[in-house]
Each structure stands twice: as structure tokens, then as C-alpha cells.
Design a protein around this motif. Structure first.
Motif, short mmCIF file in Angstrom:
data_model
loop_
_atom_site.label_atom_id
_atom_site.label_comp_id
_atom_site.label_asym_id
_atom_site.label_seq_id
_atom_site.Cartn_x
_atom_site.Cartn_y
_atom_site.Cartn_z
N TYR A 164 11.94 38.81 36.74
CA TYR A 164 13.23 38.87 37.49
C TYR A 164 14.39 38.25 36.41
O TYR A 164 15.45 39.08 36.23
N ALA A 165 14.27 37.43 35.61
CA ALA A 165 15.10 36.82 34.73
C ALA A 165 15.48 37.98 33.51
O ALA A 165 16.61 38.09 32.89
N LEU A 166 14.19 38.56 33.12
CA LEU A 166 14.35 39.62 32.00
C LEU A 166 15.23 40.84 32.38
O LEU A 166 15.99 41.32 31.71
N VAL A 167 15.14 41.16 33.76
CA VAL A 167 15.88 42.41 34.17
C VAL A 167 17.27 42.14 34.23
O VAL A 167 17.95 42.85 33.97
N GLN A 168 17.51 40.85 34.71
CA GLN A 168 18.98 40.50 34.72
C GLN A 168 19.81 40.27 33.45
O GLN A 168 20.69 40.65 33.45
N ALA A 169 18.87 39.70 32.55
CA ALA A 169 19.44 39.67 31.22
C ALA A 169 19.55 41.11 30.47
O ALA A 169 20.62 41.51 29.90
N TYR A 170 18.67 41.99 30.73
CA TYR A 170 18.79 43.29 30.26
C TYR A 170 19.96 43.96 30.69
O TYR A 170 20.84 44.68 30.05
N ALA A 171 20.23 43.81 32.17
CA ALA A 171 21.45 44.50 32.65
C ALA A 171 22.67 43.88 32.20
O ALA A 171 23.79 44.86 32.15
N THR A 202 22.32 52.07 38.75
CA THR A 202 23.93 52.69 38.60
C THR A 202 24.64 51.68 37.77
O THR A 202 25.37 52.47 37.19
N LEU A 203 24.67 50.56 37.70
CA LEU A 203 25.54 49.72 36.72
C LEU A 203 25.09 50.26 35.22
O LEU A 203 26.20 50.62 34.72
N LEU A 204 23.92 50.40 34.90
CA LEU A 204 23.76 50.92 33.63
C LEU A 204 24.52 52.50 33.38
O LEU A 204 24.90 52.82 32.40
N VAL A 205 24.21 53.47 34.32
CA VAL A 205 24.44 54.73 34.31
C VAL A 205 26.07 54.66 34.39
O VAL A 205 26.56 55.07 33.24
#
Length: 580
Positions: free
Chosen positions: A547-554, A478-481
Motif C-alpha cells: 500500500y505504501a509503495l503504491v501511494q508513494a509511486y502515485a 486516473t490521477l496518473l493519466v
């Protein structure tokens, strides 16, 4: 359409009103659908002024409707509050506070405020385009609606709340431990409650109207009963202990069960798959551009179906529309704050006080705590109030879960497959409602027997923990959209972007902990995780790395989207660009 319907021609005038008149505002009570000649509308160009269509088709240009008053559009958040009554408010958090004390109350406050941000962001795309949140995910990738549909089935496919409400009725009527039709008494009662829910949908031509009316009615009963219980139990004197939250911020008891705690965080509000319904409920209600999309109607009434357009609507970024957009955004935040947030904080805190006063340090699960400890301790009118409150809370939550699961699943299937196959959304909704009811009856009668020695509460813990896990990916998506697909004037401000970073990190952290704990319990120690990360098993470190990769990407993706959109819409002033 009546005289107060938004006029696509006159509303282009800069002097046109921003706010709806009282007469027009009253049309939002119940639901309001305003059909437009879709095929005659202009297509929105692919520029920075309009939403990015992604893999979907072009949006059609229409006027953003005038802004009604908050009192005219109360409903979607009240349903969300009703969905919360039987989960976080009466079961998880009263049980946690009774067992661990007021020192963990901070986590409840964090959970409620975090869900306020998530729920309002879930509405943003629908307000701006009239499309559902599932349609927005589909514009990113076709797999997302199916993924959340599967997660929803795993988390809400267990009729734990109907079973819990039936257990309350069985205890209050003296049937607990006895049998009906050769089955434990709570099972036939739970089946009866599911059938009542199914039948209630047949009394209205618009499914949403029946749900909203019943949920708001039950909400008033639950709040009044909670107040009476607080007085009858003497729990009002307990509220002074809430100050202990200040000293407990950030700390958790070492013996805390991660599954139960994650369930509590998810259900500090509705939680999980339920939250996604906020987008569909505001569309049914007719908020903003959702006013131009059709509603789900009961196919048995014989009414003509109302079209849900595949590619929604958008509006030109004129001064008038920017004023109306800010007005709509203030209204939806106020509606959610005054009903969902205020209701949760008030009712749940009262119930926590009752539980802490009459069952301190209990080891029983929440249902047994209320029925086996608090009700007998109170006796008389106090016990009666406990039975009434528990039944109303659990029944209204089961009602909302059936509504939410069916509405979400019908929309996800419709957008991902059924629309192209020529299916009608209203008929799909009705068949899924019937199928989900049959599934719930089957689970209660057959598959719950191996779990019967642990009672219905185990079904609630399973559903709650899975709900917490699924909140992580959809918060990120949702954040990315909302940042990468919406134009500058419709994007969230930096404060809200930061809040969504926090939300995704919050749910992601506890999801990784739960996955590690579940793997350890299953004998797969290689994926063990620790609260402080250090000391995790090799597989656990891999989970933390993911988890860290997903957060960093977001974070990186949303920052780039905000920076790329800066000053891309000519109509915006410096005030507009300061945030929304």
C-alpha cells in the motif's frame, strides 16, 4: 447539423463566443451528436501542447464547442444520484447511523466529497479528447480495461438490489414468507423487475435517453417521498443531533464491521464500477469534445450506427479555447455539485434521521430494519411511505447498475478487443444487456439458494465491499493519466492533485484492512491487518508495505508530471498556470 452547430472555421476567430446561445444550449437536452469529417481533420502533433497518445494513435484537431448553461446539461450526475438511492442513501448509511449513532456521520461527508473529486476527474480525459476513460486506460496498458471489467463483474454481478426491491414488494403485499411458482415469493418478483429493465431499453433509439428520463423521474418521486416521510415520522426533530459529527471526526466504533464500513464509504455515492460510467454518460450527452463521438443506439430500431472514433479529438491551446475549457470545467463541476452532492447530502441525511429515531441501536440488517422495525413502528401512511421509498430506491439503483455495468463492459470490451474484430458497439451493448439480464435471473433463481437464509442483503454487502476495493486502483490510474498524459492547460491543479492523493490513500487504507480481515476469516491468519498497522501479522505488514509503495509511486509520478509540464504551453498566462 443545424445553424447552431459549432463551426470549425468561424470558431478559430478570437472574437467567437465562449458560451452557447439558448437555442444551441437546448440541443444538449437529451443527447447531442455533432459529426465531423474525421478523415479530413489535421492530426495533432506530438508536442507538449497536446495529450500524450501513449500506445494509441494521433488525435484529430477540432474546435472545442461553445459552453452551454448548467440547466441545459443536467443528466449524467442525476443518473449517478439515482444509482446511489438504493445503496448508501437508504441502506448502508441509515443502518450505520441507527446502529452506531451520529458520531460516524463525518465519514459519510468525507465519502461524498471524495467521490465528487473522483467523479469529476473521471470526466477530464473525456472532456479533453472525447475518448472514454477505458480508452485512456488502454493507452497506458491493454490489461487495464480487462482488469476493471472483471472487478465490475465481481462487484455488480450480484442482483442484490433487484432482490431487495422484490423483498419490499413481497412484504408490502403480504407475500413475504410465501411461495410463488414453487419459489420464495421475492425471487419471481425480482426476475420480473429485471425483465422490466431489459424491456425499457427497447423503447428508445438512443439507450442513454431512456435511462436519463426514467432516472430523473424516479429521483423526483424518491425525494418527495423522503420529505413526506421525514414529516410523518417526526424525524425532522432528529436533525439537531447532526452536530455530534464535530466530536466524532476521525473515530470509529471498535465493533465496526470493516466490510460494511468500506461498503458504506464506496456507496457514499454510487461507488466502484458505477463511477466509471460518468465518463461514458458525459460522452453520450455530448459534453465538450465528446460532442464529436457517436452514441450507442438501439440496433433493433434499424438506425445507422454512429462512429466512436478509436483516436479521439483535441483542440489547439488558443486563448478562445482556454476560455471555453475553463467554462466547460465550471459547468461540469456545478452540474455534479448541484445534483449528485446536494441530492446525496439532503436525502441521505433525512433517511438517517428517520432510522436513528425509530430503530436506535438495531442489530438488524438495513432491509430488515426498514421492513421489520421502522415500517411497523410508523404504521399507516408512514409505513406506506417506507415501502414506496424503499422500492423506488432499490429499483432505480438496480436499473442504474444494469445500465452502468453493460455500458462500461461494452466499452471496455470494444476498446480492448471488439473494435479490431470488426464488432459494432451498439450491437455489443445490446447483447451484453441481454446476457447480463439472463445472468441476473440465473443468480436469483439458482445460485442464491445457499444464501437464502441470510436474505438479499448479503448480496449487497458483497458487492459494496468489492466496489470499495476497486476504487483504489482506478483512482491512482486516473490521477496518473490526468497528470502524465494531459498537457499543462488540461491538467488538474495542485489542489485537485492533493485531493486525489487523499482519495487513493483513503480507499487503499480500508481495502488493505478488508483484505486482512477477509484472510483472517478464511483461516489465513498470516495476513491479518490491524487498524493502526502495528500488530499486524507478517503477511499483513507485506500488505501495508505494498500500500505504501503504491501511494508513494502515485505521489512522486504525479509531482514529476506536473513539474515537467510547467510553462510548456506558450499560450498560457500566469493566471492559467495557477490552477484549473
Amino acid at each position: 447539423m443545424g445553424d447552431e452547430t459549432p463551426d470549425p472555421e468561424t470558431d478559430t476567430d478570437a472574437d467567437a463566443p465562449v458560451y452557447a446561445s439558448a437555442v444551441e444550449g437546448r440541443q444538449y437536452r437529451g443527447t447531442w451528436y455533432c459529426p465531423l469529417p474525421y478523415d479530413d481533420l489535421d492530426r495533432a502533433p506530438e508536442t507538449a501542447d497536446y495529450p500524450d497518445r501513449g500506445t494509441g494513435g494521433a488525435f484529430r484537431l477540432a474546435e472545442l464547442p461553445r459552453v452551454p448553461r448548467v440547466r441545459h446539461v443536467v443528466g449524467p450526475s442525476a443518473i449517478m444520484l439515482g444509482a446511489s438511492l438504493g445503496s448508501g442513501e437508504t441502506l448502508f448509511w441509515p443502518g450505520l447511523i441507527a446502529r452506531h449513532g451520529w458520531g460516524i456521520y463525518w465519514a459519510f461527508l468525507v465519502g461524498v466529497l471524495t467521490q465528487f473529486v473522483i467523479n469529476t476527474e473521471l470526466q477530464r480525459w473525456t472532456l479533453a479528447t472525447g475518448e472514454s476513460v477505458f480508452r485512456s486506460y488502454l493507452r497506458v496498458h491493454r490489461a487495464w480495461p480487462w482488469a476493471f471489467l472483471l472487478a465490475g463483474l465481481l462487484s455488480l454481478g450480484w442482483p442484490g438490489w433487484a432482490a431487495g426491491a422484490a423483498q419490499v414488494v413481497a412484504t408490502a403485499t403480504g407475500l413475504a414468507g410465501s411461495t410463488l411458482f414453487g419459489l420464495p415469493a421475492w425471487k419471481p418478483l425480482a426476475v420480473g423487475l429485471l425483465l422490466i429493465v431489459w424491456l425499457s431499453y427497447q423503447v428508445s433509439s438512443v439507450a442513454y435517453n431512456a435511462v436519463e428520463a426514467l432516472q430523473i423521474g424516479l429521483l423526483f418521486v424518491a425525494i418527495g417521498t423522503a420529505l413526506a416521510l421525514a414529516v410523518a415520522s417526526g424525524a425532522v426533530f432528529e436533525l439537531g443531533s447532526v452536530s455530534a459529527v464535530v466530536t466524532g471526526v476521525g473515530s470509529l466504533p471498535p465493533e465496526m464491521d470493516v466490510a460494511v464500513f468500506l461498503g458504506g464509504l464506496a456507496f457514499a455515492g454510487a461507488g466502484g464500477y458505477l463511477n466509471l460510467s460518468q465518463s461514458l454518460w458525459v460522452r453520450e450527452k455530448g459534453y465538450a469534445m465528446g460532442n464529436y463521438q457517436g452514441r450507442v443506439r438501439n440496433p433493433l430500431t434499424g438506425d445507422d450506427p454512429e462512429p466512436i472514433r478509436r483516436d479521439g479529438f483535441t483542440f489547439r491551446p488558443t486563448r478562445l479555447h482556454l476560455q471555453r475549457w475553463r467554462g466547460w470545467w465550471r459547468v461540469i463541476q456545478a452540474e455534479h455539485l448541484l445534483t449528485f452532492v446536494a441530492g446525496l447530502l439532503f436525502v441521505a441525511t433525512v433517511l438517517m434521521a428517520v432510522a436513528h429515531r425509530h430503530a436506535p441501536g438495531t442489530d438488524a440488517n438495513a432491509l430488515d430494519m426498514w421492513l421489520g422495525e421502522i415500517a411497523p413502528a410508523l404504521g399507516g401512511i408512514g409505513a406506506l411511505l417506507v415501502f414506496v421509498l424503499l422500492f423506488v430506491a432499490l429499483f432505480t439503483t438496480e436499473y442504474a447498475i444494469v445500465e452502468s455495468f453493460v455500458r462500461n463492459s461494452a466499452d471496455a470490451v470494444y476498446e480492448a478487443f471488439a473494435r479490431d474484430a470488426g464488432w459494432d458497439l451498439s450491437r455489443l451493448f445490446w447483447w451484453l444487456l441481454t446476457g447480463f439480464t439472463v445472468w441476473g435471473v440465473t443468480v436469483i433463481l439458482l445460485f442464491s439458494s445457499p444464501l437464502s437464509t441470510r436474505g438479499p442483503f448479503v448480496l449487497l454487502v458483497v458487492g459494496a465491499a468489492l466496489s470499495g476495493v476497486m476504487m483504489w486502483p482506478y483512482t491512482v490510474l486516473t490521477l496518473l493519466v490526468n497528470t502524465a498524459r494531459l498537457p499543462e492547460h488540461l491538467q488538474p491543479g495542485w489542489d485537485r492533485v492533493a485531493a486525489m492523493w487523499w482519495a487513493s490513500g483513503f480507499y487503499g487504507y480500508f481495502s488493505v484492512l478488508l483484505i486482512g480481515q477477509t484472510a483472517t476469516a478464511a483461516g489465513v491468519d498470516a495476513f491479518a491487518t490491524t487498524v493502526g498497522v502495528v500488530g499486524s501479522a507478517p503477511g499483513g505488514y507485506a500488505l501495508w508495505a505494498g500500500y505504501a509503495l503504491v501511494q508513494a509511486y502515485a505521489v512522486v509520478r504525479s509531482v514529476r508530471a506536473k513539474r515537467a509540464a510547467r510553462r510548456s504551453v506558450a499560450a498560457l498566462t500566469a493566471d492559467d498556470q495557477s490552477g484549473h
